[in-house]
Design a protein around this motif. Structure first.
Motif, PDB file in Angstrom:
ATOM      1  N   PRO A 126    -112.358 -45.152  21.815  1.00  0.00           N
ATOM      2  CA  PRO A 126    -112.624 -43.732  21.583  1.00  0.00           C
ATOM      3  C   PRO A 126    -114.052 -43.328  21.932  1.00  0.00           C
ATOM      4  O   PRO A 126    -114.275 -42.224  22.416  1.00  0.00           O
ATOM      5  N   ASP A 127    -115.003 -44.227  21.720  1.00  0.00           N
ATOM      6  CA  ASP A 127    -116.396 -43.916  22.037  1.00  0.00           C
ATOM      7  C   ASP A 127    -116.632 -43.777  23.537  1.00  0.00           C
ATOM      8  O   ASP A 127    -117.588 -43.128  23.954  1.00  0.00           O
ATOM      9  N   GLU A 128    -115.787 -44.385  24.337  1.00  0.00           N
ATOM     10  CA  GLU A 128    -115.953 -44.352  25.786  1.00  0.00           C
ATOM     11  C   GLU A 128    -114.982 -43.400  26.476  1.00  0.00           C
ATOM     12  O   GLU A 128    -115.054 -43.227  27.693  1.00  0.00           O
ATOM     13  N   ALA A 129    -114.068 -42.785  25.733  1.00  0.00           N
ATOM     14  CA  ALA A 129    -113.015 -41.970  26.332  1.00  0.00           C
ATOM     15  C   ALA A 129    -113.577 -40.804  27.143  1.00  0.00           C
ATOM     16  O   ALA A 129    -113.146 -40.566  28.278  1.00  0.00           O
ATOM     17  N   LEU A 130    -114.520 -40.082  26.597  1.00  0.00           N
ATOM     18  CA  LEU A 130    -115.062 -38.925  27.307  1.00  0.00           C
ATOM     19  C   LEU A 130    -115.718 -39.341  28.615  1.00  0.00           C
ATOM     20  O   LEU A 130    -115.444 -38.755  29.666  1.00  0.00           O
ATOM     21  N   ASP A 131    -116.579 -40.355  28.565  1.00  0.00           N
ATOM     22  CA  ASP A 131    -117.234 -40.824  29.787  1.00  0.00           C
ATOM     23  C   ASP A 131    -116.207 -41.299  30.809  1.00  0.00           C
ATOM     24  O   ASP A 131    -116.337 -41.040  32.011  1.00  0.00           O
ATOM     25  N   HIS A 132    -115.185 -41.999  30.327  1.00  0.00           N
ATOM     26  CA  HIS A 132    -114.142 -42.503  31.219  1.00  0.00           C
ATOM     27  C   HIS A 132    -113.402 -41.346  31.900  1.00  0.00           C
ATOM     28  O   HIS A 132    -113.189 -41.368  33.115  1.00  0.00           O
ATOM     29  N   VAL A 133    -113.021 -40.345  31.120  1.00  0.00           N
ATOM     30  CA  VAL A 133    -112.294 -39.202  31.684  1.00  0.00           C
ATOM     31  C   VAL A 133    -113.172 -38.446  32.675  1.00  0.00           C
ATOM     32  O   VAL A 133    -112.734 -38.120  33.774  1.00  0.00           O
ATOM     33  N   LEU A 134    -114.416 -38.175  32.303  1.00  0.00           N
ATOM     34  CA  LEU A 134    -115.323 -37.455  33.218  1.00  0.00           C
ATOM     35  C   LEU A 134    -115.546 -38.228  34.513  1.00  0.00           C
ATOM     36  O   LEU A 134    -115.486 -37.652  35.613  1.00  0.00           O
ATOM     37  N   ALA A 135    -115.818 -39.512  34.411  1.00  0.00           N
ATOM     38  CA  ALA A 135    -116.052 -40.314  35.619  1.00  0.00           C
ATOM     39  C   ALA A 135    -114.799 -40.358  36.493  1.00  0.00           C
ATOM     40  O   ALA A 135    -114.881 -40.232  37.719  1.00  0.00           O
ATOM     41  N   THR A 136    -113.657 -40.489  35.863  1.00  0.00           N
ATOM     42  CA  THR A 136    -112.409 -40.576  36.620  1.00  0.00           C
ATOM     43  C   THR A 136    -112.071 -39.256  37.298  1.00  0.00           C
ATOM     44  O   THR A 136    -111.681 -39.239  38.466  1.00  0.00           O
ATOM     45  N   ILE A 137    -112.213 -38.152  36.583  1.00  0.00           N
ATOM     46  CA  ILE A 137    -111.879 -36.868  37.201  1.00  0.00           C
ATOM     47  C   ILE A 137    -112.823 -36.570  38.361  1.00  0.00           C
ATOM     48  O   ILE A 137    -112.395 -36.091  39.410  1.00  0.00           O
ATOM     49  N   ARG A 138    -114.093 -36.894  38.202  1.00  0.00           N
ATOM     50  CA  ARG A 138    -115.043 -36.669  39.301  1.00  0.00           C
ATOM     51  C   ARG A 138    -114.695 -37.533  40.498  1.00  0.00           C
ATOM     52  O   ARG A 138    -114.757 -37.081  41.640  1.00  0.00           O
ATOM     53  N   SER A 139    -114.310 -38.758  40.247  1.00  0.00           N
ATOM     54  CA  SER A 139    -113.917 -39.657  41.327  1.00  0.00           C
ATOM     55  C   SER A 139    -112.647 -39.153  42.015  1.00  0.00           C
ATOM     56  O   SER A 139    -112.559 -39.136  43.248  1.00  0.00           O
ATOM     57  N   ARG A 140    -111.671 -38.730  41.233  1.00  0.00           N
ATOM     58  CA  ARG A 140    -110.395 -38.291  41.804  1.00  0.00           C
ATOM     59  C   ARG A 140    -110.518 -36.962  42.538  1.00  0.00           C
ATOM     60  O   ARG A 140    -109.692 -36.660  43.399  1.00  0.00           O
ATOM     61  N   LEU A 141    -111.524 -36.185  42.224  1.00  0.00           N
ATOM     62  CA  LEU A 141    -111.746 -34.937  42.967  1.00  0.00           C
ATOM     63  C   LEU A 141    -112.059 -35.205  44.441  1.00  0.00           C
ATOM     64  O   LEU A 141    -111.903 -34.318  45.273  1.00  0.00           O
ATOM     65  N   THR A 142    -112.468 -36.421  44.777  1.00  0.00           N
ATOM     66  CA  THR A 142    -112.754 -36.762  46.176  1.00  0.00           C
ATOM     67  C   THR A 142    -111.492 -37.162  46.939  1.00  0.00           C
ATOM     68  O   THR A 142    -111.529 -37.312  48.155  1.00  0.00           O
ATOM     69  N   ASN A 143    -110.375 -37.344  46.232  1.00  0.00           N
ATOM     70  CA  ASN A 143    -109.121 -37.738  46.879  1.00  0.00           C
ATOM     71  C   ASN A 143    -108.563 -36.606  47.722  1.00  0.00           C
ATOM     72  O   ASN A 143    -108.742 -35.426  47.402  1.00  0.00           O
ATOM     73  N   ASP A 144    -107.820 -36.980  48.755  1.00  0.00           N
ATOM     74  CA  ASP A 144    -107.057 -35.958  49.458  1.00  0.00           C
ATOM     75  C   ASP A 144    -105.766 -35.741  48.670  1.00  0.00           C
ATOM     76  O   ASP A 144    -105.409 -36.562  47.820  1.00  0.00           O
ATOM     77  N   PRO A 145    -105.066 -34.628  48.894  1.00  0.00           N
ATOM     78  CA  PRO A 145    -103.891 -34.301  48.060  1.00  0.00           C
ATOM     79  C   PRO A 145    -102.819 -35.393  48.030  1.00  0.00           C
ATOM     80  O   PRO A 145    -102.245 -35.649  46.976  1.00  0.00           O
ATOM     81  N   GLU A 146    -102.553 -36.059  49.146  1.00  0.00           N
ATOM     82  CA  GLU A 146    -101.514 -37.097  49.151  1.00  0.00           C
ATOM     83  C   GLU A 146    -101.951 -38.310  48.326  1.00  0.00           C
ATOM     84  O   GLU A 146    -101.164 -38.857  47.550  1.00  0.00           O
ATOM     85  N   ASP A 147    -103.196 -38.740  48.488  1.00  0.00           N
ATOM     86  CA  ASP A 147    -103.696 -39.857  47.680  1.00  0.00           C
ATOM     87  C   ASP A 147    -103.665 -39.499  46.198  1.00  0.00           C
ATOM     88  O   ASP A 147    -103.285 -40.315  45.358  1.00  0.00           O
ATOM     89  N   GLU A 148    -104.048 -38.268  45.870  1.00  0.00           N
ATOM     90  CA  GLU A 148    -104.056 -37.850  44.470  1.00  0.00           C
ATOM     91  C   GLU A 148    -102.651 -37.750  43.906  1.00  0.00           C
ATOM     92  O   GLU A 148    -102.410 -38.061  42.741  1.00  0.00           O
ATOM     93  N   ARG A 149    -101.688 -37.367  44.748  1.00  0.00           N
ATOM     94  CA  ARG A 149    -100.294 -37.331  44.298  1.00  0.00           C
ATOM     95  C   ARG A 149     -99.851 -38.728  43.874  1.00  0.00           C
ATOM     96  O   ARG A 149     -99.205 -38.906  42.842  1.00  0.00           O
ATOM     97  N   GLN A 150    -100.241 -39.744  44.625  1.00  0.00           N
ATOM     98  CA  GLN A 150     -99.882 -41.119  44.287  1.00  0.00           C
ATOM     99  C   GLN A 150    -100.590 -41.592  43.017  1.00  0.00           C
ATOM    100  O   GLN A 150     -99.975 -42.238  42.163  1.00  0.00           O
ATOM    101  N   VAL A 151    -101.859 -41.250  42.883  1.00  0.00           N
ATOM    102  CA  VAL A 151    -102.610 -41.622  41.673  1.00  0.00           C
ATOM    103  C   VAL A 151    -102.007 -40.919  40.456  1.00  0.00           C
ATOM    104  O   VAL A 151    -101.826 -41.528  39.398  1.00  0.00           O
ATOM    105  N   THR A 152    -101.674 -39.648  40.610  1.00  0.00           N
ATOM    106  CA  THR A 152    -101.087 -38.878  39.516  1.00  0.00           C
ATOM    107  C   THR A 152     -99.748 -39.469  39.088  1.00  0.00           C
ATOM    108  O   THR A 152     -99.477 -39.606  37.890  1.00  0.00           O
ATOM    109  N   ALA A 153     -98.926 -39.846  40.051  1.00  0.00           N
ATOM    110  CA  ALA A 153     -97.633 -40.459  39.728  1.00  0.00           C
ATOM    111  C   ALA A 153     -97.836 -41.761  38.960  1.00  0.00           C
ATOM    112  O   ALA A 153     -97.122 -42.049  37.990  1.00  0.00           O
ATOM    113  N   GLU A 154     -98.829 -42.557  39.360  1.00  0.00           N
ATOM    114  CA  GLU A 154     -99.129 -43.804  38.654  1.00  0.00           C
ATOM    115  C   GLU A 154     -99.606 -43.520  37.225  1.00  0.00           C
ATOM    116  O   GLU A 154     -99.205 -44.204  36.274  1.00  0.00           O
TER     117      GLU A 154
END
Length: 173
Positions: A126-154
């Motif tokens: 729980p102490d790391e959840a916010l940092d994890h979510v922020l880092a992940t969303i920022r990283s995933r914002l660099t994905n193209d839509p098809e790559d993000e569709r696959q990550v989202t499905a996973e």
């Protein structure tokens, strides 16, 4: 009730006494089992496939079947599931500035990809959840839509499996 806040047990045991949650799931009427599964992942196709293959001998078998059914989801099925997802549950007391940053990241994500951001935070403290979510969303914002569709499905597969485990806690290893 948001899907990430499920009741401990959605399918009651038979009146002859209590039984393990997996046994209750295996013997429940198909509509009840389907309803329970839809609280884990809101995809009709997925819920129908997992329900149709009951009974499951153990929790790992159920999770394997849920995983396999999730791999076969079409883009429309994924969109159906995403429409019912909510934002990740974060610990209380998160700083207001962090919420502002998170809200901005969610808005940027939804503007780019057209759907809510989903992520499984199972196994993240729980102490790391916010940092994890922020880092992940920022990283995933660099994905193209098809790559993000696959990550989202996973991520949807991971969320569904985590919710099934939580729902059927005590059903076995």
């Amino acid at each position: 009730m948001p899907a990430h806040r499920l009741p401990d047990r959605l399918i009651p045991g038979p009146s002859r006494g209590t039984c393990a949650p997996l046994d209750a799931f295996n013997t429940a009427p198909a509509e009840s089992a389907r309803h329970t599964l839809l609280t884990c992942l809101h995809s009709l196709r997925w819920a129908d496939r997992v329900t149709a293959h009951r009974p499951y001998p153990d929790l790992p078998s159920l999770l394997a079947a849920a995983d396999e059914a999730a791999y076969d989801l079409s883009p429309q099925d994924v969109a159906e599931a995403l429409a019912m997802e909510s934002l990740p549950d974060l610990p209380d007391g998160t700083y207001e500035v962090a919420h502002t940053a998170l809200n901005a990241a969610y808005a940027a994500y939804e503007a780019k990809f057209g759907h809510v951001f989903v992520i499984s935070v199972n196994g993240v403290s729980p102490d790391e959840a916010l940092d994890h979510v922020l880092a992940t969303i920022r990283s995933r914002l660099t994905n193209d839509p098809e790559d993000e569709r696959q990550v989202t499905a996973e991520e949807l597969r991971n969320l569904a499996k985590g919710r099934l485990v939580e729902l059927l806690a005590g059903a076995g290893p």
